[in-house]
Design a protein around this motif. Structure first.
Motif, short mmCIF file in Angstrom:
data_model
loop_
_atom_site.label_atom_id
_atom_site.label_comp_id
_atom_site.label_asym_id
_atom_site.label_seq_id
_atom_site.Cartn_x
_atom_site.Cartn_y
_atom_site.Cartn_z
N HIS A 191 -12.60 -45.76 -22.02
CA HIS A 191 -12.99 -45.04 -20.81
C HIS A 191 -12.06 -43.86 -20.56
O HIS A 191 -12.52 -42.76 -20.21
CB HIS A 191 -12.99 -45.98 -19.60
N LEU A 192 -10.78 -44.05 -20.76
CA LEU A 192 -9.82 -42.97 -20.56
C LEU A 192 -10.06 -41.85 -21.57
O LEU A 192 -10.00 -40.66 -21.21
CB LEU A 192 -8.39 -43.51 -20.68
N ARG A 193 -10.35 -42.21 -22.83
CA ARG A 193 -10.63 -41.19 -23.84
C ARG A 193 -11.88 -40.40 -23.48
O ARG A 193 -11.92 -39.17 -23.57
CB ARG A 193 -10.81 -41.83 -25.23
N ALA A 194 -12.93 -41.12 -23.10
CA ALA A 194 -14.19 -40.47 -22.76
C ALA A 194 -14.02 -39.53 -21.57
O ALA A 194 -14.55 -38.41 -21.57
CB ALA A 194 -15.25 -41.53 -22.46
N THR A 195 -13.28 -39.97 -20.57
CA THR A 195 -13.05 -39.14 -19.39
C THR A 195 -12.30 -37.88 -19.76
O THR A 195 -12.63 -36.76 -19.30
CB THR A 195 -12.28 -39.93 -18.33
N GLU A 196 -11.30 -38.02 -20.61
CA GLU A 196 -10.53 -36.86 -21.03
C GLU A 196 -11.40 -35.86 -21.78
O GLU A 196 -11.31 -34.64 -21.56
CB GLU A 196 -9.36 -37.30 -21.92
N LEU A 197 -12.26 -36.35 -22.66
CA LEU A 197 -13.14 -35.47 -23.43
C LEU A 197 -14.13 -34.75 -22.51
O LEU A 197 -14.36 -33.55 -22.65
CB LEU A 197 -13.89 -36.28 -24.49
N ASP A 198 -14.73 -35.50 -21.58
CA ASP A 198 -15.69 -34.87 -20.68
C ASP A 198 -15.01 -33.89 -19.74
O ASP A 198 -15.55 -32.81 -19.47
CB ASP A 198 -16.44 -35.94 -19.87
#
Length: 206
Positions: A191-198
Motif C-alpha cells: 500500500h505504501l509503495r502504491a501510494t508513493e507511485l500514485d
C-alpha cells in the motif's frame, strides 16, 4: 516489455488497482490517462467503452471495474495468496461484491443527497445507508483481523480502500471499528509503495 498494463489516473479508483498490483507482486507498466481527453479517445474506448479508469490488459485479456480487477489479479497471481481456497471463498466473494454493490451505491446516494423513500427501499438493493454501515461495521469487528478471515485478501484491498477514502473525504461516517480495521491495513508495504507511485503521478501545482 511486460504484458500487463494498468490504465489509470492518480485521482481515480485506479489507486485501488495499483495497490492490488503491488500486493500481487506483478510486473506491469502504467498508462496515465487524462479526464475528458485521452480517457475518451478512440484508442482507450477500444479498451473500455465507458471511457473511464481503471482498466487492465493482461495479454489478450481486458478487465474493467475495480472489484473484478482485484478478483482477476488474485487468481492470475496465486503465489501472492490474495484469495482463499475455493471452499473458503464465501466471505471473500460476499464482502468484495458487497463493497462493489450496496456500499458504493449507498455512499454515492448519500453524497448526492439522495434519500430513498421508505416504501422504495427494497428497490435500491442496499435498503438504507444505515443498514449498509451497520453490516460493514459488524463485518470488520467480528474478531477476525481481515474481512474474509485470518489472512489478508483482495477483498481487503477493495473494502479497505473504500473505508480509507470514506473517512478521509467524509463520505462515510467514522466509526471506531472502521478506523481500527483501516489501521491494520494502511502500513502494508504494498500500500505504501502504491501510494508513493500514485502520488508521484499527481499533477504538479504551478
Amino acid at each position: 516489455m511486460t504484458d500487463l498494463v494498468l490504465y489509470t489516473n492518480p485521482m481515480s479508483r485506479g489507486r485501488i488497482v495499483r495497490w492490488m498490483l503491488e500486493e500481487a507482486g506483478a510486473e506491469y507498466r502504467t498508462e496515465i490517462l487524462e479526464y475528458g481527453t485521452t480517457m475518451k479517445a478512440p484508442a482507450y474506448l477500444a479498451v473500455n467503452p465507458m471511457g473511464k479508469v481503471p482498466a487492465i490488459r493482461h495479454g489478450d485479456t481486458v478487465v474493467t471495474e475495480c472489484a473484478a480487477i482485484c478478483a482477476y489479479l488474485a487468481d492470475a497471481f496465486p503465489q501472492a495468496n490474495l484469495a482463499p481456497a475455493l471452499k473458503d471463498r464465501g466471505s471473500y466473494y460476499r464482502w468484495l461484491f458487497f463493497a462493489a454493490g450496496p456500499l458504493e451505491a449507498a455512499i454515492a446516494d448519500r453524497t448526492l443527497g439522495v434519500e430513498v423513500p421508505a416504501d422504495k427501499q427494497p428497490m435500491v438493493g442496499y435498503g438504507t445507508y444505515a443498514h449498509v454501515m451497520d453490516a460493514l461495521e459488524k463485518a470488520v469487528s467480528d474478531g477476525r483481523p481481515y474481512i474474509a478471515g485470518d489472512s489478508f485478501t483482495a477483498a481487503d484491498v477493495y473494502i479497505g480502500s473504500h473505508i480509507s477514502w470514506g473517512i478521509q473525504f467524509g463520505t462515510m461516517e467514522t466509526r471506531p471499528a472502521f478506523e481500527a480495521y483501516w489501521k491494520r491495513l494502511e502500513s502494508r508495504p504494498a500500500h505504501l509503495r502504491a501510494t508513493e507511485l500514485d502520488d508521484a503521478d499527481m499533477p504538479k501545482q504551478a
